[in-house]
Design a protein around this motif. Structure first.
Motif, PDB file in Angstrom:
ATOM      1  N   TYR A   1       0.851  -1.190   0.000  1.00 13.37           N
ATOM      2  CA  TYR A   1       0.000   0.000   0.000  1.00 13.37           C
ATOM      3  C   TYR A   1       0.886   1.240   0.000  1.00 13.37           C
ATOM      4  N   SER A   2       0.264   2.398  -0.127  1.00 13.23           N
ATOM      5  CA  SER A   2       1.007   3.651  -0.144  1.00 13.23           C
ATOM      6  C   SER A   2       0.768   4.412   1.150  1.00 13.23           C
ATOM      7  N   MET A   3       1.699   5.287   1.486  1.00 14.74           N
ATOM      8  CA  MET A   3       1.581   6.133   2.664  1.00 14.74           C
ATOM      9  C   MET A   3       0.502   7.200   2.434  1.00 14.74           C
ATOM     10  N   PRO A   4       0.106   7.937   3.486  1.00 16.47           N
ATOM     11  CA  PRO A   4      -0.918   8.981   3.322  1.00 16.47           C
ATOM     12  C   PRO A   4      -0.435  10.122   2.428  1.00 16.47           C
ATOM     13  N   GLU A   5      -1.343  11.082   2.193  1.00 16.58           N
ATOM     14  CA  GLU A   5      -1.032  12.247   1.373  1.00 16.58           C
ATOM     15  C   GLU A   5       0.252  12.917   1.848  1.00 16.58           C
ATOM     16  N   ASP A   6       0.955  13.516   0.903  1.00 17.02           N
ATOM     17  CA  ASP A   6       2.252  14.181   1.093  1.00 17.02           C
ATOM     18  C   ASP A   6       3.392  13.176   1.242  1.00 17.02           C
ATOM     19  N   ALA A   7       3.064  11.887   1.364  1.00 21.13           N
ATOM     20  CA  ALA A   7       4.098  10.847   1.314  1.00 21.13           C
ATOM     21  C   ALA A   7       3.562   9.679   0.490  1.00 21.13           C
ATOM     22  N   LYS A   8       2.580   9.995  -0.370  1.00 15.96           N
ATOM     23  CA  LYS A   8       1.880   8.941  -1.103  1.00 15.96           C
ATOM     24  C   LYS A   8       2.774   8.245  -2.126  1.00 15.96           C
ATOM     25  N   HIS A   9       3.868   8.880  -2.483  1.00 12.13           N
ATOM     26  CA  HIS A   9       4.785   8.271  -3.447  1.00 12.13           C
ATOM     27  C   HIS A   9       5.567   7.118  -2.817  1.00 12.13           C
ATOM     28  N   VAL A  10       5.478   6.985  -1.478  1.00 10.18           N
ATOM     29  CA  VAL A  10       6.181   5.912  -0.780  1.00 10.18           C
ATOM     30  C   VAL A  10       5.262   4.695  -0.692  1.00 10.18           C
ATOM     31  N   ALA A  11       5.621   3.615  -1.351  1.00 16.98           N
ATOM     32  CA  ALA A  11       4.880   2.355  -1.263  1.00 16.98           C
ATOM     33  C   ALA A  11       5.641   1.416  -0.333  1.00 16.98           C
ATOM     34  N   LEU A  12       4.913   0.555   0.333  1.00 19.66           N
ATOM     35  CA  LEU A  12       5.564  -0.325   1.295  1.00 19.66           C
ATOM     36  C   LEU A  12       4.797  -1.618   1.459  1.00 19.66           C
ATOM     37  N   LEU A  13       5.450  -2.598   2.049  1.00 19.24           N
ATOM     38  CA  LEU A  13       4.871  -3.871   2.460  1.00 19.24           C
ATOM     39  C   LEU A  13       4.860  -3.898   3.982  1.00 19.24           C
ATOM     40  N   ARG A  14       3.908  -4.625   4.569  1.00 22.60           N
ATOM     41  CA  ARG A  14       3.824  -4.659   6.031  1.00 22.60           C
ATOM     42  C   ARG A  14       3.481  -6.058   6.508  1.00 22.60           C
ATOM     43  N   ALA A  15       4.230  -6.511   7.509  1.00 22.46           N
ATOM     44  CA  ALA A  15       3.956  -7.798   8.144  1.00 22.46           C
ATOM     45  C   ALA A  15       3.654  -7.557   9.614  1.00 22.46           C
ATOM     46  N   VAL A  16       2.437  -7.902  10.030  1.00 18.56           N
ATOM     47  CA  VAL A  16       2.039  -7.763  11.434  1.00 18.56           C
ATOM     48  C   VAL A  16       2.394  -9.054  12.160  1.00 18.56           C
ATOM     49  N   ILE A  17       3.181  -8.945  13.210  1.00 17.28           N
ATOM     50  CA  ILE A  17       3.626 -10.119  13.959  1.00 17.28           C
ATOM     51  C   ILE A  17       2.693 -10.330  15.147  1.00 17.28           C
ATOM     52  N   ARG A  18       1.936 -11.408  15.090  1.00 14.57           N
ATOM     53  CA  ARG A  18       0.971 -11.706  16.148  1.00 14.57           C
ATOM     54  C   ARG A  18       1.484 -12.846  17.032  1.00 14.57           C
ATOM     55  N   GLU A  19       0.671 -13.199  18.026  1.00 18.81           N
ATOM     56  CA  GLU A  19       1.050 -14.237  18.995  1.00 18.81           C
ATOM     57  C   GLU A  19       1.401 -15.556  18.323  1.00 18.81           C
ATOM     58  N   ASP A  20       0.659 -15.913  17.277  1.00 22.96           N
ATOM     59  CA  ASP A  20       0.835 -17.227  16.658  1.00 22.96           C
ATOM     60  C   ASP A  20       1.836 -17.219  15.504  1.00 22.96           C
ATOM     61  N   PHE A  21       2.626 -16.147  15.388  1.00 28.11           N
ATOM     62  CA  PHE A  21       3.651 -16.063  14.352  1.00 28.11           C
ATOM     63  C   PHE A  21       4.998 -16.395  14.986  1.00 28.11           C
ATOM     64  N   SER A  22       5.471 -17.593  14.748  1.00 29.84           N
ATOM     65  CA  SER A  22       6.672 -18.092  15.424  1.00 29.84           C
ATOM     66  C   SER A  22       7.939 -17.668  14.682  1.00 29.84           C
ATOM     67  N   ARG A  23       9.086 -17.926  15.324  1.00 26.87           N
ATOM     68  CA  ARG A  23      10.367 -17.648  14.678  1.00 26.87           C
ATOM     69  C   ARG A  23      10.529 -18.496  13.417  1.00 26.87           C
ATOM     70  N   THR A  24      10.031 -19.725  13.452  1.00 26.48           N
ATOM     71  CA  THR A  24      10.107 -20.586  12.269  1.00 26.48           C
ATOM     72  C   THR A  24       9.397 -19.943  11.081  1.00 26.48           C
ATOM     73  N   LEU A  25       8.205 -19.383  11.333  1.00 28.56           N
ATOM     74  CA  LEU A  25       7.472 -18.724  10.259  1.00 28.56           C
ATOM     75  C   LEU A  25       8.201 -17.465   9.794  1.00 28.56           C
ATOM     76  N   ALA A  26       8.810 -16.729  10.730  1.00 31.93           N
ATOM     77  CA  ALA A  26       9.558 -15.530  10.356  1.00 31.93           C
ATOM     78  C   ALA A  26      10.699 -15.879   9.410  1.00 31.93           C
ATOM     79  N   GLU A  27      11.439 -16.930   9.744  1.00 26.65           N
ATOM     80  CA  GLU A  27      12.555 -17.342   8.890  1.00 26.65           C
ATOM     81  C   GLU A  27      12.054 -17.872   7.545  1.00 26.65           C
TER      82      GLU A  27
END
Length: 497
Positions: free
Chosen positions: A406-432
Motif C-alpha cells: 500500500y502507499s503512505m498517506p497524502e504528502d508521502a503517497k509516493h512511498v509504497a511499502l509492504l507490512r507484516a504484522v507479527i501476532r502471537e501465533d507467528f513463530s520464529r520458524t514462520l519468520a525465517e
C-alpha cells in the motif's frame, strides 16, 4: 421374497453429498431457495467455498487475533447464544465485563484506584465503536462548555495525524466534525505534536494521538503532545484534551515499555480506546473505551432502560451483541496475567526483529517501522526500476502469505511499502520461512525482462508478445496515479496482443 423400494428423485437420504443434485445446482446468490437443503449438504457446500479463503494465520495484513486456546474456544461456543445487552438475565457476564474494564483502566493508570470505585468504561464491538463513543463524549462536553459561555457551538473540529485509521474519518463525517489533519512527510510518518498543537483552536474538541500507527506500527509522542498542549491551554485559557487511540498499542506498551508515558499519567489524556481483538488476544469482535473519570463522560449521553427486566444504563452505538468475546477477554486476562502477556509481547517483538534482520540481510529493502512500537515490520524496496512492492505482494500469495502492499498517506503517497504484522501465533520458524520465500520471490522477479507498459499506467512484462498476466507471464501491477490514463493503454494492449 425380498422387499424392494423405489426411491424418488427427491429422497437424498441414500445419496452421498457429492452424489446428490445439490452439488450440481447453482449456489443461491440473489434469492432464498424455495426448498430446504439437508444439513450435511449445506455444510459441505459452504465449507467447500470457504476452502478458497486465505489461511488466517498466514494473513500478515491483519492485526486481529487468529488463534486462541481450545479451552477458550469452548467458552466462546458455550456463550454464543447469550445476548450481552440482557444484563438482568446474564448478570455474571455483566460482572465479567466490569472486571475487564477495571483491569484495563488499571493497566492504563486510571486514577479510579485512588477512590476504590469502579472504572468508567464499556466494552464495544471494536475500536471503531469505541472511538465514536469517545468522540461523542468530547463533542458533547465542548458543546455544553460553549453554550455556557454563550458562544457558537456549531463548528467543532478535531486534530489528528493524516495517518489515522479510517474510523476517525467516519466519526468526523457521520457526526459533523471538521477533521484537521497534520500531514506526514517522507521519513516522518506519524503526527508531529508541534504542528498538531499549532492547529488547535477554541473549537477543537480534542487532539487524537495514535499509539501504534496502522501504516508502520510507530508510537506517536503523546508525552510531548501533552506538554505542548498544556502550555497552549495555559496561554489561551482553553482546556483542549487528548484522546489516545491505542487500538494496536494499548496491550503492547504496558508490558514492553512500562516507563513510556502515554496514558492517564498525563493530565490531558481523558479517554483511551484499545482493541481486545488485536493484542488483547481475543477473536474479532471486542474493543474497549476507558474514560479518566466519570466527569469525562457526559451523563446525558447515557441511556437508562428497564424493558429487559431491570433498570440498566447503556452507552453504545448498537444494542444487541454476543457475550462470547467479553467472556474470552476475561479468560485471557486471568489465564495469562501480567507475566503471560509480557512474555507473549516479548515473543512478538523478538520475532519481528528476526524478520527485520532477515530483510536487512538481503540488502534489498528499506525498513520503515521502528524498533519501539507495535511488533510490525514495514519495508519498501530500495530499487523499483524493475518491479515494485505490489508485485512482491502478489507473488508471495503463491506461497500462502498475505502481505499487503500500500502507499503512505497524502504528502508521502509516493512511498509504497509492504507490512507484516507479527501476532502471537507467528513463530520464529514462520519468520525465517517468510524471509526465504521473499528472497525466492525477489530472485524470480530479477529474472523478468525489463518492463514495458501496463494497463494500470505502470510497467508490464510481455514474454513473447503474451501479456495475459498468467503465472507463466507475470504482470507488474501498480496503482493508477493522477496522471495515468487507462484509455491511453488500449492501443498499446492491442499492439502487444
Amino acid at each position: 421374497m425380498g422387499l424392494s423400494k423405489t426411491f424418488s428423485a427427491s429422497d437424498v437420504s441414500v445419496h452421498s453429498t457429492f452424489a446428490s443434485r445439490y452439488v450440481r445446482d447453482k449456489p443461491a446468490k440473489y434469492k432464498m431457495p424455495e426448498n430446504s437443503t439437508p444439513k450435511e449438504v449445506a455444510f459441505q457446500v459452504i465449507n467447500d467455498e470457504l476452502m478458497l479463503d486465505g489461511k488466517p494465520r498466514l494473513n500478515l495484513a491483519s492485526f486481529v487475533t487468529t488463534w486462541m486456546e481450545p479451552e477458550c474456544d469452548k467458552l466462546i461456543m458455550d456463550s454464543m447464544n447469550k445476548n450481552y445487552v440482557d444484563m438482568d438475565e446474564y448478570p455474571v457476564t455483566t460482572e465479567l465485563q466490569n472486571r475487564c474494564v477495571n483491569m484495563i483502566a488499571d493497566l492504563f493508570n486510571a486514577p479510579h484506584k485512588e477512590t476504590d470505585e469502579n472504572a468508567t468504561g464499556t466494552g464495544t464491538v471494536g475500536s471503531s465503536e469505541a472511538i465514536m463513543l469517545a468522540g461523542l463524549a468530547f463533542k458533547r462536553k465542548w458543546q455544553n462548555k460553549m453554550k455556557a459561555k454563550g458562544k457558537p457551538c456549531d463548528k467543532p473540529n478535531i486534530v489528528t495525524g493524516a495517518n489515522v485509521q479510517v474510523c476517525w474519518e467516519k466519526f468526523a463525517r457521520y457526526f459533523e466534525v471538521e477533521l484537521k489533519e497534520v500531514k506526514v512527510r517522507e521519513d516522518y510518518y506519524v503526527m508531529d505534536p508541534a504542528k498538531a498543537v499549532e492547529m488547535v483552536d477554541e473549537n477543537t474538541i480534542c487532539v487524537a494521538a495514535i499509539l501504534g500507527s496502522t501504516y508502520n506500527g510507530e508510537f506517536e509522542d503523546v508525552k510531548l503532545l501533552n506538554d505542548l498542549l498544556l502550555e497552549k491551554n495555559k496561554q489561551t485559557g482553553w482546556d483542549t484534551p487528548i484522546h489516545v487511540d491505542a487500538a494496536s498499542g494499548g496491550f503492547i506498551a504496558p508490558f514492553l515499555y512500562p516507563e513510556l508515558e502515554w496514558d492517564f499519567r498525563l493530565p490531558l489524556v481523558k479517554s483511551i480506546n484499545v482493541s481486545g481483538h488485536k493484542y488483547g488476544l481475543v477473536y474479532a469482535g471486542v474493543g474497549w473505551i476507558i474514560w479518566r473519570s466519570k466527569e469525562d463522560l457526559p451523563e446525558d449521553l447515557i441511556f437508562h432502560i428497564n424493558y429487559l427486566g431491570a433498570e440498566q444504563p447503556t452507552f453504545t452505538l448498537n444494542f444487541s451483541k454476543g457475550s462470547s468475546q467479553i467472556i474470552a477477554q476475561y479468560y485471557q486476562f486471568i489465564r495469562h496475567g501480567f507475566e503471560g502477556y509480557r512474555n507473549i509481547m516479548e515473543n512478538c517483538h523478538n520475532n519481528a526483529m528476526v524478520l527485520k534482520a532477515g530483510l536487512d540481510k538481503t540488502e534489498r529493502f528499506k525498513i520503515l517501522s521502528k524498533d519501539i512500537g507495535v511488533p510490525v515490520v514495514a519495508f519498501s524496496l530500495k530499487d523499483t526500476s524493475h518491479y515494485d512492492e505490489y508485485m512482491v505482494s502478489e507473488h508471495l500469495r503463491r506461497f500462502g502469505w498475505i502481505v499487503p502492499a500500500y502507499s503512505m498517506p497524502e504528502d508521502a503517497k509516493h512511498v509504497a511499502l509492504l507490512r507484516a504484522v507479527i501476532r502471537e501465533d507467528f513463530s520464529r520458524t514462520l519468520a525465517e520461512r517468510l524471509v526465504l520465500d521473499i528472497t525466492h520471490v525477489l530472485n524470480e522477479l530479477d529474472k523478468l525482462p525489463l518492463p514495458s507498459v501496463s494497463p494500470n499506467g505502470g510497467d508490464q512484462v510481455c514474454n513473447g508478445g503474451n501479456c495475459n498476466g498468467s503465472m507463466n507471464t507475470p504482470v507488474l501491477k501498480r496503482k493508477l496515479s493522477d496522471s495515468d490514463h487507462e484509455e491511453d493503454f488500449i492501443p498499446k494492449l492491442a499492439k502487444c496482443a
